[in-house]
Design an enzyme around this catalytic site. Structure first.
Site, mmCIF file in Angstrom:
data_model
loop_
_atom_site.group_PDB
_atom_site.id
_atom_site.type_symbol
_atom_site.label_atom_id
_atom_site.label_comp_id
_atom_site.label_asym_id
_atom_site.label_seq_id
_atom_site.Cartn_x
_atom_site.Cartn_y
_atom_site.Cartn_z
ATOM 1 N N TRP A 49 0.809 -1.219 0.000
ATOM 2 C CA TRP A 49 0.000 0.000 0.000
ATOM 3 C C TRP A 49 0.851 1.283 0.000
ATOM 4 O O TRP A 49 0.300 2.366 0.096
ATOM 5 C CB TRP A 49 -0.916 0.025 1.221
ATOM 6 N N ASP A 50 2.168 1.176 -0.083
ATOM 7 C CA ASP A 50 3.037 2.340 0.056
ATOM 8 C C ASP A 50 2.864 2.998 1.420
ATOM 9 O O ASP A 50 2.866 4.214 1.551
ATOM 10 C CB ASP A 50 2.769 3.353 -1.066
ATOM 11 N N TYR A 51 2.723 2.177 2.455
ATOM 12 C CA TYR A 51 2.584 2.668 3.815
ATOM 13 C C TYR A 51 3.958 2.788 4.478
ATOM 14 O O TYR A 51 4.226 2.195 5.538
ATOM 15 C CB TYR A 51 1.672 1.754 4.623
#
Length: 644
Positions: free
Chosen positions: A323-325
């Site tokens: 999630w590109d977290y």
């Protein structure tokens, strides 16, 4: 343990006494977050809620930065995100082009500047620098008589040591003052100031996202502060079977994965010989089929022994991140009271809007953390982790449940249609072929703006984004046909994710209209929030800024704004923050979040402010240079405020 804790307390105490005792009652701001652990709290109270409305401009300094971009596309990616340091009556800060300035803290007069001459026609993902560091660290008596050095990591992957008095490179450091950070690593940048702990400098790296799965290695390295020689290097991704966590990276290609780098600010605890590394998602961000498994050390907070480079503990905030977290916020070191005892702690704020409170020496949660079931992936070749960690007792911040919204009935219908077209099963909904609604999106929640902590009230304060993203994976073989038949996909950001079967398209839940951005999820879109760590509850949350013209939409002041740039707290009972898209600088009352002061800035204020006292007078300073990708006004200003 007690000895280490109290030695640290005494170090902070005597450092403060030393600062207050300087000529004219000076109180400095010697590190990015004021202290090496990033609390971003100042003991100053000359400026307080009773007089903050009287603040006026003390001086304005201009860097001439926009001239640097001519002949390149740097002005399309530039963001002035620096937080100045104040030491020995001088402000030290960097510009997006990695130029360094030393300015008289009382008058705003330039003392010196240094230009590393970054070549802008390289393909930089971001053009920014969040600041410089100073060696030796304040309170480090082991090098008390050593000339001070300003350390600037550059956009093109260099670490340069400058004489703090003259701005000239220290010739005995590295190669004539420079260490080449790209040597043996690849095409990296550095956008955050390094951590300084004793005679060791610890630096991470920044790199672009989503172009291929085998990105550069996200190594964290330590260098000797005197010579620039490499002391140790740590790769977050296990490469051999003897590396800890190797079994959590599965698949024939897993060891070729890149990134999991630390592009944000690293915190240091000199008394414990620890640095705290905030790592990011492995490459690429939105497909993990080449790196199945939990992916230990990626998207984690990792404590490393500064003297040896050995991992002490690791706490993962996202398992198998797709999630590109990234952990974008600086880990915040503070003293936490638990069962009547003071415990050394680290607060971790994430893009998901989660706040974790961990024991600084062990990484064990001091407040409960639950592993909760999350949706499975429907993408062939992908295996989302079945559970994710959630704080069990602290409030969740950011957009957790999107609802359709629009400034007009027609816009709201369009928003509802768009939301209905996307796959959504709650937090950690995986990317999909249909297109997934991701909330919070990859800008937060809590982003690099980070948090501040007021030890007097026990409030952990942070600005928050409430913006959803739409993520679509497109089979590479069908890319041309998919894009041709979907105009929305043509307008979205594209990541080729080479080496995987899928291309990613990313957009956000807003549309373009005469207002600029027409949001498609319900407000507020940006807030300032305070968590009471003594009670474990949300003390208050208020809208931060505005995005619509208040003359046309008077209620827009309650809708908040997307924001980049952090907040600071002071003993004067105030929280100072800019960050919002409307270009204002504000002060809020710490106790209840009420707005006390706001003024327009000459350009966007996408930076974290700072404060200091010199010759008995308190100043509040912010860099105002805008953010090209957000569309705020670009400029080259550093503005200082004072009481009349």
């Amino acid at each position: 343990m007690k000895k280490s804790f109290f030695s640290t307390v005494l170090l902070v105490f005597f450092s403060t006494i030393y600062a207050i005792g300087q000529t004219g009652g000076s109180v400095e701001w010697p590190a990015y977050g004021n202290d090496p652990g990033g609390m971003r709290f100042s003991p100053l109270k000359q400026i307080n809620a009773s007089n903050v409305k009287q603040l006026t401009v003390a001086w304005t300094f201009r860097t001439g930065e926009l001239e640097q971009y001519k002949g390149s596309n740097a002005d399309e990616k530039a963001a002035f995100e620096a937080t100045p340091l104040m030491v020995d009556g001088t402000l030290f800060f960097s510009t997006p082009s990695s130029r360094v300035f030393a300015v008289d803290a009382a008058t705003g007069t330039k003392k010196w500047s240094y230009d590393p001459e970054v070549y802008f026609r390289q393909d930089f993902s971001e053009v920014t620098s969040r600041g410089v560091s100073i060696w030796p660290a304040v309170g480090d008596n082991t090098a008390a008589n050593a000339p001070k050095r300003i350390l600037i990591p550059t956009l093109d992957g260099r670490l340069i040591a400058l004489d703090a008095k003259t701005g000239q490179p220290i010739k005995t450091f590295g190669n004539d003052g420079t260490v080449d950070l790209r040597q043996g690593v690849g095409n990296i940048s550095v956008t955050s100031p390094p951590a300084v702990i004793g005679n060791t400098i610890v630096v991470g790296s920044s790199m672009g996202d989503n172009q291929r799965f085998n990105y550069e290695r996200g190594v964290v390295r330590a260098f000797d502060a005197l010579t620039g020689k490499l002391r140790w290097s740590w790769d977050p991704i296990p490469r051999t079977q003897t590396d800890a966590g190797f079994e959590t990276w599965k698949g024939a290609s897993a060891t070729q994965t890149g990134a999991a780098n630390a592009w944000s600010v690293i915190s240091a605890d000199a008394g414990r010989d620890l640095v705290f590394i905030p790592t990011t998602s492995p490459s690429p961000d939105y497909y993990g089929g080449e790196r199945l498994g939990k992916n230990a050390n990626a998207s984690s907070i990792v404590a490393i022994r500064a003297s040896t480079g050995k991992v002490v503990w690791s706490f993962q905030t996202v398992h198998h991140d797709i999630w590109d977290y990234d952990n974008a916020a600086q880990p915040l070191l503070f003293s936490f009271t638990q069962n009547g005892k003071i415990v050394p702690a680290v607060a971790v704020g994430t893009k998901m809007g989660h706040v974790f409170i961990l024991h600084r020496e062990t990484g064990a949660p001091l407040l409960p953390v639950q592993e909760r079931p999350v949706p499975a992936s429907k993408i062939p070749g992908e295996e989302a982790h079945p559970t994710q960690p959630f704080p069990a007792t602290l409030p969740l911040l950011g957009l957790q449940k999107p609802e359709a919204w629009g400034p007009t009935p027609e816009a709201k219908v369009q928003a509802q249609q768009r939301i209905s077209s996307l796959y959504y099963e709650g937090p950690f909904t995986p990317p999909s072929l249909q297109g997934s609604l991701i909330a919070p999106g990859n800008v937060g929640g809590i982003n690099w703006s980070g948090m501040c902590y007021d030890p007097e009230s026990g409030l952990l304060i942070t600005n928050v984004n409430r913006l959803a993203a739409a993520i679509t994976l497109i089979p590479r073989a069908k890319l041309s046909e998919s894009v041709k038949n979907d105009q929305a996909l043509m307008r979205a950001e594209t990541g080729m994710q080479s080496g995987t079967p899928y291309v990613v398209k990313r957009s956000y839940l807003f549309a373009r209209d005469e207002q600029g951005l027409s949001m498609q999820t319900a407000p507020p879109w940006g807030t300032l929030a305070a968590i009471n760590l003594k009670k474990g509850s949300l003390e208050w949350e208020v809208p931060l800024g505005f995005m619509y013209d208040p003359r046309k939409y008077p209620e827009s002041r309650q809708w908040g704004s997307i924001n980049f740039g952090g907040a600071i707290a002071t003993a004067g009972g105030l929280v100072f923050v800019a960050a919002s898209l409307d270009g204002h600088f504000r002060a809020f009352k710490t106790s209840d979040g009420s707005l006390q002061w706001e003024v327009p800035l000459p350009a966007g204020g996408q930076a974290t402010p700072m404060t200091y006292q010199l010759n008995g007078k308190q100043y509040v300073v912010i860099a105002a240079g805008g953010h090209a990708k957000l569309g705020t006004k670009l400029g080259d200003y550093v503005v200082a405020y004072q009481l009349p």
